[in-house]
Design a protein around this motif. Structure first.
Motif, PDB file in Angstrom:
ATOM      1  N   LEU A  70      41.338 -17.610  -4.910  1.00  0.00           N
ATOM      2  CA  LEU A  70      41.142 -19.632  -4.349  1.00  0.00           C
ATOM      3  C   LEU A  70      41.656 -20.144  -5.630  1.00  0.00           C
ATOM      4  CD1 LEU A  70      39.911 -19.403  -0.293  1.00  0.00           C
ATOM      5  CD2 LEU A  70      42.325 -19.028  -1.452  1.00  0.00           C
ATOM      6  N   ARG A  71      42.050 -20.199  -6.533  1.00  0.00           N
ATOM      7  CA  ARG A  71      41.593 -20.634  -8.042  1.00  0.00           C
ATOM      8  C   ARG A  71      43.021 -20.938  -8.095  1.00  0.00           C
ATOM      9  NH1 ARG A  71      38.228 -16.249 -11.494  1.00  0.00           N
ATOM     10  NH2 ARG A  71      36.609 -17.109 -10.637  1.00  0.00           N
ATOM     11  N   PRO A  72      43.721 -22.273  -8.687  1.00  0.00           N
ATOM     12  CA  PRO A  72      44.558 -23.340  -9.097  1.00  0.00           C
ATOM     13  C   PRO A  72      45.658 -22.518 -10.005  1.00  0.00           C
ATOM     14  CG  PRO A  72      43.169 -24.104  -9.784  1.00  0.00           C
ATOM     15  CD  PRO A  72      42.416 -23.327  -9.028  1.00  0.00           C
ATOM     16  N   GLY A  73      46.709 -22.115  -9.146  1.00  0.00           N
ATOM     17  CA  GLY A  73      48.327 -21.348  -9.806  1.00  0.00           C
ATOM     18  C   GLY A  73      48.177 -19.879  -9.360  1.00  0.00           C
ATOM     19  N   TRP A  74      46.736 -19.431  -8.077  1.00  0.00           N
ATOM     20  CA  TRP A  74      46.503 -18.207  -7.658  1.00  0.00           C
ATOM     21  C   TRP A  74      46.964 -17.353  -8.594  1.00  0.00           C
ATOM     22  CZ3 TRP A  74      45.248 -20.762  -3.406  1.00  0.00           C
ATOM     23  CH2 TRP A  74      46.292 -21.874  -2.762  1.00  0.00           C
ATOM     24  N   PRO A  75      46.284 -17.085  -9.636  1.00  0.00           N
ATOM     25  CA  PRO A  75      46.353 -16.497 -10.501  1.00  0.00           C
ATOM     26  C   PRO A  75      45.954 -14.755 -10.169  1.00  0.00           C
ATOM     27  CG  PRO A  75      44.104 -17.804 -11.023  1.00  0.00           C
ATOM     28  CD  PRO A  75      44.960 -18.285  -9.954  1.00  0.00           C
ATOM     29  N   LEU A  76      45.362 -14.487  -9.539  1.00  0.00           N
ATOM     30  CA  LEU A  76      45.319 -12.853  -8.771  1.00  0.00           C
ATOM     31  C   LEU A  76      46.367 -12.343  -8.376  1.00  0.00           C
ATOM     32  CD1 LEU A  76      42.597 -11.481  -8.548  1.00  0.00           C
ATOM     33  CD2 LEU A  76      42.374 -11.832  -6.228  1.00  0.00           C
ATOM     34  N   HIS A  77      46.894 -13.498  -7.141  1.00  0.00           N
ATOM     35  CA  HIS A  77      48.143 -13.252  -7.328  1.00  0.00           C
ATOM     36  C   HIS A  77      49.845 -12.697  -7.885  1.00  0.00           C
ATOM     37  CE1 HIS A  77      46.224 -13.469  -3.628  1.00  0.00           C
ATOM     38  NE2 HIS A  77      47.115 -12.567  -2.511  1.00  0.00           N
ATOM     39  N   GLN A  78      49.522 -13.864  -9.062  1.00  0.00           N
ATOM     40  CA  GLN A  78      50.433 -14.323 -10.125  1.00  0.00           C
ATOM     41  C   GLN A  78      50.308 -12.847 -11.545  1.00  0.00           C
ATOM     42  OE1 GLN A  78      52.757 -16.436 -10.258  1.00  0.00           O
ATOM     43  NE2 GLN A  78      53.365 -15.806 -12.512  1.00  0.00           N
ATOM     44  N   ARG A  79      49.257 -11.932 -10.724  1.00  0.00           N
ATOM     45  CA  ARG A  79      49.406 -10.871 -11.833  1.00  0.00           C
ATOM     46  C   ARG A  79      50.326 -10.160 -11.035  1.00  0.00           C
ATOM     47  NH1 ARG A  79      42.888 -10.571 -11.314  1.00  0.00           N
ATOM     48  NH2 ARG A  79      42.515 -12.536 -13.071  1.00  0.00           N
ATOM     49  N   LEU A  80      50.449  -9.866  -9.995  1.00  0.00           N
ATOM     50  CA  LEU A  80      50.879  -9.263  -8.638  1.00  0.00           C
ATOM     51  C   LEU A  80      52.621  -9.582  -9.038  1.00  0.00           C
ATOM     52  CD1 LEU A  80      49.087  -8.086  -5.452  1.00  0.00           C
ATOM     53  CD2 LEU A  80      48.684  -6.459  -7.846  1.00  0.00           C
ATOM     54  N   ARG A  81      52.445 -10.093  -8.794  1.00  0.00           N
ATOM     55  CA  ARG A  81      54.048 -10.918  -9.191  1.00  0.00           C
ATOM     56  C   ARG A  81      54.476 -10.495 -10.170  1.00  0.00           C
ATOM     57  NH1 ARG A  81      55.252 -15.437  -5.891  1.00  0.00           N
ATOM     58  NH2 ARG A  81      56.471 -16.447  -7.918  1.00  0.00           N
ATOM     59  N   GLU A  82      53.601 -10.804 -11.679  1.00  0.00           N
ATOM     60  CA  GLU A  82      54.481  -9.971 -13.345  1.00  0.00           C
ATOM     61  C   GLU A  82      54.261  -8.530 -13.033  1.00  0.00           C
ATOM     62  OE1 GLU A  82      51.417 -11.903 -15.298  1.00  0.00           O
ATOM     63  OE2 GLU A  82      51.788 -13.815 -14.458  1.00  0.00           O
ATOM     64  N   LEU A  83      53.153  -7.823 -12.343  1.00  0.00           N
ATOM     65  CA  LEU A  83      53.491  -6.273 -12.607  1.00  0.00           C
ATOM     66  C   LEU A  83      54.742  -6.144 -11.681  1.00  0.00           C
ATOM     67  CD1 LEU A  83      49.896  -5.668 -11.461  1.00  0.00           C
ATOM     68  CD2 LEU A  83      51.077  -4.774 -13.842  1.00  0.00           C
ATOM     69  N   HIS A  84      55.276  -6.895 -10.186  1.00  0.00           N
ATOM     70  CA  HIS A  84      56.005  -6.156  -9.428  1.00  0.00           C
ATOM     71  C   HIS A  84      57.544  -6.467 -10.442  1.00  0.00           C
ATOM     72  CE1 HIS A  84      59.699  -7.799  -6.615  1.00  0.00           C
ATOM     73  NE2 HIS A  84      59.431  -6.475  -6.903  1.00  0.00           N
ATOM     74  N   GLN A  85      57.573  -7.528 -11.169  1.00  0.00           N
ATOM     75  CA  GLN A  85      58.291  -7.928 -11.814  1.00  0.00           C
ATOM     76  C   GLN A  85      59.016  -6.847 -12.995  1.00  0.00           C
ATOM     77  OE1 GLN A  85      61.229 -10.081 -11.751  1.00  0.00           O
ATOM     78  NE2 GLN A  85      59.870 -11.207 -10.164  1.00  0.00           N
ATOM     79  N   MET A 205      46.250 -27.182  -3.827  1.00  0.00           N
ATOM     80  CA  MET A 205      47.174 -27.366  -2.352  1.00  0.00           C
ATOM     81  C   MET A 205      48.168 -28.369  -3.209  1.00  0.00           C
ATOM     82  SD  MET A 205      47.181 -25.069  -0.506  1.00  0.00           S
ATOM     83  CE  MET A 205      45.986 -24.069   0.400  1.00  0.00           C
ATOM     84  N   ALA A 206      47.692 -29.344  -4.077  1.00  0.00           N
ATOM     85  CA  ALA A 206      47.735 -31.037  -4.848  1.00  0.00           C
ATOM     86  C   ALA A 206      47.375 -31.025  -6.087  1.00  0.00           C
ATOM     87  CB  ALA A 206      48.420 -31.739  -4.290  1.00  0.00           C
ATOM     88  N   PRO A 207      48.062 -30.064  -7.136  1.00  0.00           N
ATOM     89  CA  PRO A 207      46.601 -30.000  -8.344  1.00  0.00           C
ATOM     90  C   PRO A 207      47.445 -30.877  -9.279  1.00  0.00           C
ATOM     91  CG  PRO A 207      48.213 -28.642  -8.444  1.00  0.00           C
ATOM     92  CD  PRO A 207      48.848 -28.972  -6.913  1.00  0.00           C
ATOM     93  N   ALA A 208      48.753 -32.257  -8.787  1.00  0.00           N
ATOM     94  CA  ALA A 208      48.323 -32.442  -9.385  1.00  0.00           C
ATOM     95  C   ALA A 208      48.530 -34.426  -8.749  1.00  0.00           C
ATOM     96  CB  ALA A 208      50.358 -33.595 -10.594  1.00  0.00           C
ATOM     97  N   GLU A 209      47.300 -34.403  -8.204  1.00  0.00           N
ATOM     98  CA  GLU A 209      46.701 -35.494  -7.529  1.00  0.00           C
ATOM     99  C   GLU A 209      45.119 -35.402  -7.750  1.00  0.00           C
ATOM    100  OE1 GLU A 209      47.237 -35.217  -3.362  1.00  0.00           O
ATOM    101  OE2 GLU A 209      49.765 -34.812  -2.930  1.00  0.00           O
ATOM    102  N   GLU A 210      44.979 -36.779  -7.859  1.00  0.00           N
ATOM    103  CA  GLU A 210      43.220 -37.108  -7.715  1.00  0.00           C
ATOM    104  C   GLU A 210      42.677 -36.794  -6.375  1.00  0.00           C
ATOM    105  OE1 GLU A 210      42.094 -40.065 -10.035  1.00  0.00           O
ATOM    106  OE2 GLU A 210      41.733 -41.423  -8.432  1.00  0.00           O
ATOM    107  N   GLN A 211      41.547 -36.671  -6.720  1.00  0.00           N
ATOM    108  CA  GLN A 211      40.310 -36.732  -5.530  1.00  0.00           C
ATOM    109  C   GLN A 211      38.890 -36.979  -5.824  1.00  0.00           C
ATOM    110  OE1 GLN A 211      41.378 -35.796  -1.938  1.00  0.00           O
ATOM    111  NE2 GLN A 211      39.204 -36.279  -1.406  1.00  0.00           N
ATOM    112  N   TRP A 212      38.607 -37.772  -4.892  1.00  0.00           N
ATOM    113  CA  TRP A 212      37.040 -38.325  -5.526  1.00  0.00           C
ATOM    114  C   TRP A 212      36.222 -36.911  -4.444  1.00  0.00           C
ATOM    115  CZ3 TRP A 212      34.943 -41.231  -9.098  1.00  0.00           C
ATOM    116  CH2 TRP A 212      36.012 -42.380 -10.426  1.00  0.00           C
ATOM    117  N   LEU A 213      34.936 -37.090  -5.085  1.00  0.00           N
ATOM    118  CA  LEU A 213      33.818 -37.170  -3.334  1.00  0.00           C
ATOM    119  C   LEU A 213      33.557 -37.867  -4.075  1.00  0.00           C
ATOM    120  CD1 LEU A 213      31.815 -35.486  -2.057  1.00  0.00           C
ATOM    121  CD2 LEU A 213      31.212 -33.891  -3.350  1.00  0.00           C
ATOM    122  N   ASP A 214      32.927 -39.414  -3.686  1.00  0.00           N
ATOM    123  CA  ASP A 214      31.959 -40.367  -3.228  1.00  0.00           C
ATOM    124  C   ASP A 214      31.250 -40.520  -1.800  1.00  0.00           C
ATOM    125  OD1 ASP A 214      30.783 -42.655  -4.169  1.00  0.00           O
ATOM    126  OD2 ASP A 214      32.355 -43.732  -5.022  1.00  0.00           O
TER     127      ASP A 214
END
Length: 293
Positions: A70-85, A205-214
């Motif tokens: 559960l990291r931005p860009g889903w890098p763990l699964h992106q590795r599998l996509r690259e290996l698949h290619q 899910m929406a990395p271009a948006e802004e979010q506060w914890l206030d």
């Protein structure tokens, strides 16, 4: 759940709930065991969505902390996509492709888990399902509907995982990444970190948006442009915001130490999810939200 910039896939995990005190003896499986476990994974998923048989199944027979999935860009699964290619056999029908330890037993870099996140009782093994858009969409919709409630692995699948990884497994189940995110959100709520989840969810899910914890008494933080800034208050500004009624130095010191520990806890959780954290100095007389914007 599919990234918008590349061809669609279904992204999911096998979630292994370990018995207390039971850590896996092996970080990744050898090729034969990886292939066998992948075959059982495909069989189990097909009982929920028969069209799984028409898709490539790409599987990492290595276990990770849920935060790594559960990291931005889903890098763990992106590795599998690259290996698949790069995998051979494209155009020869649906394939089952499993990755694990190399012939010497070493875990290759794309499948190495974060050593600092190795002590949890839930470990996840990532997989992707890839193929034509229509089939991927249909399978994704079906699995999102049924896995959270009925996604227990079959008994022989769980037994193989337990034997191969050398760990005592209480439960083995399948989840989409949406399911894993929902379960993590619930765990954070129960663990007193519920206020932080909207920040993590925005980064995912929406990395271009802004979010506060206030929300007092929590530290003030802002997510924007892929990173989190945590407000670092000068002493009098901190007291005015967080401890205006504390009268004694001893109580103030305890409150401040608790606040600092909470800041560090939140920073550690965010960093586990691959979200960079910096501390932003907030002058005593300034509006902290303005200083962090």
């Amino acid at each position: 759940m599919t990234p918008s910039t590349t061809s669609p896939v279904v992204m999911g995990v096998i979630a292994l709930e370990l018995a207390a005190g039971s850590l896996p003896q092996r970080a990744a499986l050898a090729a034969a065991e990886a292939s066998e476990l992948a075959g059982k994974l495909g069989r189990d998923l097909a009982t929920h969505a028969p069209q799984v048989r028409d898709l490539d199944l790409v599987f990492a027979a290595a276990h990770f902390d849920p935060a790594e999935a559960l990291r931005p860009g889903w890098p763990l699964h992106q590795r599998l996509r690259e290996l698949h290619q790069r995998a051979p056999g494209r155009g020869d029908g649906a394939r089952v492709i499993a990755f694990g330890a190399d012939d010497g037993g070493d875990v290759p870099l794309p499948l190495q888990a974060d050593a600092g996140l190795g002590g949890g009782l839930l470990r996840v093994l990532p997989f992707v399902l890839a193929g034509d858009h229509h089939t991927v969409d249909a399978v994704a919709e079906r699995l999102e509907t049924v896995l959270l409630e009925t996604g227990m692995a079959q008994a022989d699948t769980a037994l193989l995982a337990q034997t191969a990884f050398g760990a005592q497994i209480e439960h083995a189940r399948y989840m989409t990444l949406h399911d894993l995110a929902a379960m993590t959100a619930m765990q954070y709520e129960h663990g007193g970190l519920g206020a932080l989840w909207p920040v993590i969810e925005t980064a995912l899910m929406a990395p271009a948006e802004e979010q506060w914890l206030d929300a007092l008494p929590e530290p003030l933080l802002r997510y924007a442009e892929g990173e989190v800034h945590i407000a670092l208050f000068e002493p009098m500004a901190w007291r005015a915001r967080y401890a205006p009624r504390e009268a004694t130095d001893e109580r103030l010191e305890r409150a401040y130490q608790h606040f600092q520990a909470r800041q560090q806890q939140i920073a550690a959780v965010l960093e586990a999810h691959g979200i960079p954290v910096t501390f932003a100095h907030c002058p005593g007389n300034a509006d902290p939200r303005t200083a962090m914007a």
